[in-house]
Write a protein that holds these residues in place. Structure first.
Motif, short mmCIF file in Angstrom:
data_model
loop_
_atom_site.label_atom_id
_atom_site.label_comp_id
_atom_site.label_asym_id
_atom_site.label_seq_id
_atom_site.Cartn_x
_atom_site.Cartn_y
_atom_site.Cartn_z
N VAL A 1 0.86 -1.18 0.00
CA VAL A 1 0.00 0.00 0.00
C VAL A 1 0.89 1.24 0.00
CG1 VAL A 1 -1.76 1.29 1.26
CG2 VAL A 1 -1.81 -1.21 1.28
N SER A 2 0.93 1.95 -1.13
CA SER A 2 1.73 3.16 -1.20
C SER A 2 0.81 4.36 -1.37
CB SER A 2 2.72 3.06 -2.36
OG SER A 2 2.02 2.89 -3.57
N ASN A 3 1.42 5.53 -1.49
CA ASN A 3 0.68 6.77 -1.66
C ASN A 3 -0.34 6.99 -0.54
OD1 ASN A 3 0.18 9.16 -3.20
ND2 ASN A 3 -1.80 8.30 -3.75
N SER A 4 0.08 6.67 0.68
CA SER A 4 -0.78 6.88 1.85
C SER A 4 0.05 7.60 2.90
CB SER A 4 -1.26 5.53 2.41
OG SER A 4 -1.96 4.82 1.43
N GLU A 5 -0.35 8.82 3.23
CA GLU A 5 0.44 9.63 4.16
C GLU A 5 -0.40 9.92 5.40
OE1 GLU A 5 3.31 13.59 3.96
OE2 GLU A 5 1.62 13.41 2.59
N GLY A 6 0.11 9.54 6.56
CA GLY A 6 -0.62 9.80 7.79
C GLY A 6 0.17 9.37 9.01
N ASP A 7 -0.19 9.93 10.15
CA ASP A 7 0.39 9.54 11.45
C ASP A 7 -0.61 8.63 12.15
OD1 ASP A 7 2.66 11.03 11.01
OD2 ASP A 7 1.94 12.80 12.09
N LEU A 8 -0.21 7.39 12.38
CA LEU A 8 -1.08 6.37 12.95
C LEU A 8 -0.59 6.02 14.35
CD1 LEU A 8 -3.27 4.15 12.76
CD2 LEU A 8 -1.61 2.74 11.56
N LEU A 9 -1.41 6.33 15.35
CA LEU A 9 -1.03 6.11 16.75
C LEU A 9 -1.87 4.98 17.35
CD1 LEU A 9 0.51 6.98 19.34
CD2 LEU A 9 -1.34 8.59 19.78
N PHE A 10 -1.19 3.99 17.91
CA PHE A 10 -1.87 2.92 18.64
C PHE A 10 -1.90 3.27 20.12
CE2 PHE A 10 -0.62 0.51 14.87
CZ PHE A 10 -1.79 -0.19 14.61
N LEU A 11 -3.11 3.26 20.71
CA LEU A 11 -3.27 3.43 22.15
C LEU A 11 -3.48 2.02 22.70
CD1 LEU A 11 -3.34 5.88 24.06
CD2 LEU A 11 -5.82 5.78 23.96
N LEU A 12 -2.46 1.48 23.35
CA LEU A 12 -2.40 0.07 23.69
C LEU A 12 -2.66 -0.13 25.18
CD1 LEU A 12 -1.64 -2.84 22.81
CD2 LEU A 12 0.75 -2.20 23.13
N ASP A 13 -3.69 -0.91 25.52
CA ASP A 13 -3.99 -1.20 26.93
C ASP A 13 -2.90 -2.11 27.47
OD1 ASP A 13 -4.98 -1.79 29.41
OD2 ASP A 13 -7.04 -2.08 28.73
N SER A 14 -2.03 -1.54 28.29
CA SER A 14 -0.88 -2.26 28.83
C SER A 14 -1.03 -2.50 30.32
CB SER A 14 0.38 -1.42 28.54
OG SER A 14 1.55 -2.14 28.77
N SER A 15 -2.27 -2.32 30.83
CA SER A 15 -2.51 -2.39 32.28
C SER A 15 -2.61 -3.83 32.76
CB SER A 15 -3.81 -1.65 32.61
OG SER A 15 -4.92 -2.35 32.06
N GLY A 16 -2.72 -3.99 34.06
CA GLY A 16 -2.79 -5.31 34.68
C GLY A 16 -4.09 -6.04 34.41
N SER A 17 -5.11 -5.34 33.86
CA SER A 17 -6.37 -6.02 33.57
C SER A 17 -6.29 -6.87 32.30
CB SER A 17 -7.51 -4.99 33.43
OG SER A 17 -7.32 -4.18 32.29
N VAL A 18 -5.18 -6.75 31.57
CA VAL A 18 -4.98 -7.50 30.32
C VAL A 18 -4.01 -8.65 30.60
CG1 VAL A 18 -4.13 -7.36 27.94
CG2 VAL A 18 -5.37 -5.42 28.94
N SER A 19 -4.36 -9.86 30.18
CA SER A 19 -3.47 -11.01 30.40
C SER A 19 -2.30 -10.95 29.42
CB SER A 19 -4.23 -12.33 30.21
OG SER A 19 -4.52 -12.54 28.84
N PHE A 20 -1.23 -11.68 29.75
CA PHE A 20 -0.05 -11.73 28.88
C PHE A 20 -0.43 -12.28 27.51
CE2 PHE A 20 3.47 -14.18 27.06
CZ PHE A 20 4.43 -13.18 26.94
N TYR A 21 -1.31 -13.30 27.49
CA TYR A 21 -1.74 -13.90 26.24
C TYR A 21 -2.49 -12.87 25.38
CZ TYR A 21 -4.43 -16.75 22.97
OH TYR A 21 -5.00 -17.26 21.83
N GLU A 22 -3.43 -12.14 25.99
CA GLU A 22 -4.19 -11.14 25.26
C GLU A 22 -3.27 -10.06 24.69
OE1 GLU A 22 -8.48 -11.13 27.61
OE2 GLU A 22 -6.77 -10.08 28.49
N PHE A 23 -2.29 -9.65 25.50
CA PHE A 23 -1.36 -8.61 25.08
C PHE A 23 -0.56 -9.07 23.85
CE2 PHE A 23 2.48 -5.93 25.38
CZ PHE A 23 1.91 -4.69 25.56
N SER A 24 -0.12 -10.32 23.86
CA SER A 24 0.67 -10.84 22.74
C SER A 24 -0.18 -10.95 21.47
CB SER A 24 1.29 -12.20 23.08
OG SER A 24 0.28 -13.17 23.30
#
Length: 367
Positions: free
Chosen positions: A1-24
């Motif tokens: 995919v070319s000719n696409s210009e943008g800033d893409l930000l991931f807001l990632l839930d990294s808290s203790g409510s998320v299991s290691f498996y879910e995070f991976s």
């Protein structure tokens, strides 16, 4: 995919409510989502902010500008644990999405993808509204039992396009749909091609001019022969144009130059590759029919075809035989047939790209 210009930000839930498996699994999903993009200072840039007790940036937008380095950076991302202070993380994201220090660029589309298990320990409504007011498009992926009303209000509108509820193991199901929606946002302000065929494509671009303020000059040429450049002028009222009579499987360099008597607009460029040539059904012919054989011919063979498969069998019936034919040939004789019988013949072109195109015709042997 070319000719696409943008800033893409991931807001990632990294808290203790998320299991290691879910995070991976979420990390795998993030990479699957972005890996077809082209990365660079004039393409897509990506960053990650962790939701935890204190928001933390994993890496700025302009650090990883190649596919390999970004993939490794996502793989190396480690969960922080702590509280789910999403509101704080959103305020932090607003600051970084528009910050030179974080590698963000002015005047490019801003996209936020928030991946959450559906819970937050602080208020998200006010900081999220501020982000949207500043032109950020917000996509939300909830892998838990989040409050639908709260999340649909937080996502950009309409929610059916910007909000996904999906089990963490089923994230691949939404990958293409979400990627296409992100592309719609980051290509909206750029010249790009749609409806691509073997001999044509349609160019679309943002509304920069009007009939009164100017016109567009469109230039296009094959990448390997820029001396064959063609030029067209298009009214300022237009935002699309179809180019036809093009060569199959050819990459074209395209430039759109807005000619305005009011403002200066920088030229927009894109690169488009036409599809492989297809066989025309009108060019499949049956000839030289005898009691036990006939000849099958088809369109002259394009270089993009690797081979042909020819299936034939009597009608009615389900006894089918297969003939393999080299891609450089455009005819073959079918033998050992029953006299005075109608056969269904199907020719399938197997393209080098893996694509297939099938055409059928009826043939009758003589008495």
């Amino acid at each position: 995919v070319s000719n696409s210009e943008g800033d893409l930000l991931f807001l990632l839930d990294s808290s203790g409510s998320v299991s290691f498996y879910e995070f991976s699994r979420v990390k795998e999903f993030m990479w699957d989502l972005v890996q077809p993009f082209t990365f660079g200072p004039r393409d897509v840039q990506t960053s990650i902010i962790h939701i935890s007790t204190t928001p933390t940036m994993e890496f700025p937008f302009n650090r990883y500008l190649s596919r390999g380095t970004l993939q490794q950076a996502i793989k190396d991302t480690r969960q922080l644990m702590g509280d789910t202070n999403t509101g704080k993380a959103l305020s932090y994201a607003k600051e970084k999405l528009f910050s030179d220090e974080a590698g963000a660029r002015p005047d490019v589309p801003k996209v936020l993808v928030w991946v959450t298990d559906g819970f937050s320990t602080d208020d998200i409504s006010e900081p999220m509204q501020l982000l949207k007011d500043m032109g950020v498009t917000v996509f939300i992926v909830s892998t838990g039992r989040g409050n639908y009303l709260e999340l649909s209000a937080a996502a950009s509108q309409p929610p059916e396009k910007h909000l996904h509820f999906v089990d963490v193991d089923d994230l691949p199901i939404i990958t293409k749909e979400l990627r296409d929606a992100i592309l719609d946002v980051i290509q909206a302000n750029r010249l790009h091609a749609v409806d691509i065929t073997s001999t044509s494509f349609r160019l679309t671009w943002p509304e920069l001019l009007s009939q009164e303020t100017g016109y567009y000059t469109l230039e296009y040429a094959p990448s390997d022969d820029l001396g064959r450049k063609r030029t067209q002028q298009v009214s300022g009222a237009h935002t699309s144009l179809t180019l036809s009579s093009l060569a199959p499987e050819t990459t074209y360099e395209v430039a759109l130059i807005p000619e305005s008597n009011v403002h200066y607009f920088a030229p927009q460029t894109t690169r488009v590759t036409t599809l492989a040539e297809e066989i025309s059904p009108a060019q499949v012919l049956i000839s030289e029919s005898g009691p036990h054989s006939f000849q099958v011919s088809w369109a002259p063979t394009p270089d993009s075809v690797a081979s042909y498969q020819l299936l034939y069998g009597p009608l009615p019936g389900n006894a089918v035989k297969l003939l393999e034919v080299d891609g450089k040939r455009n005819s073959t004789v079918v033998e050992n047939l029953a006299p005075n019988t109608t056969y269904l013949v199907t020719v399938t072109a197997i393209y080098k790209s893996g694509m297939e195109k099938s055409l059928s015709a009826k043939a009758c042997t003589q008495e």
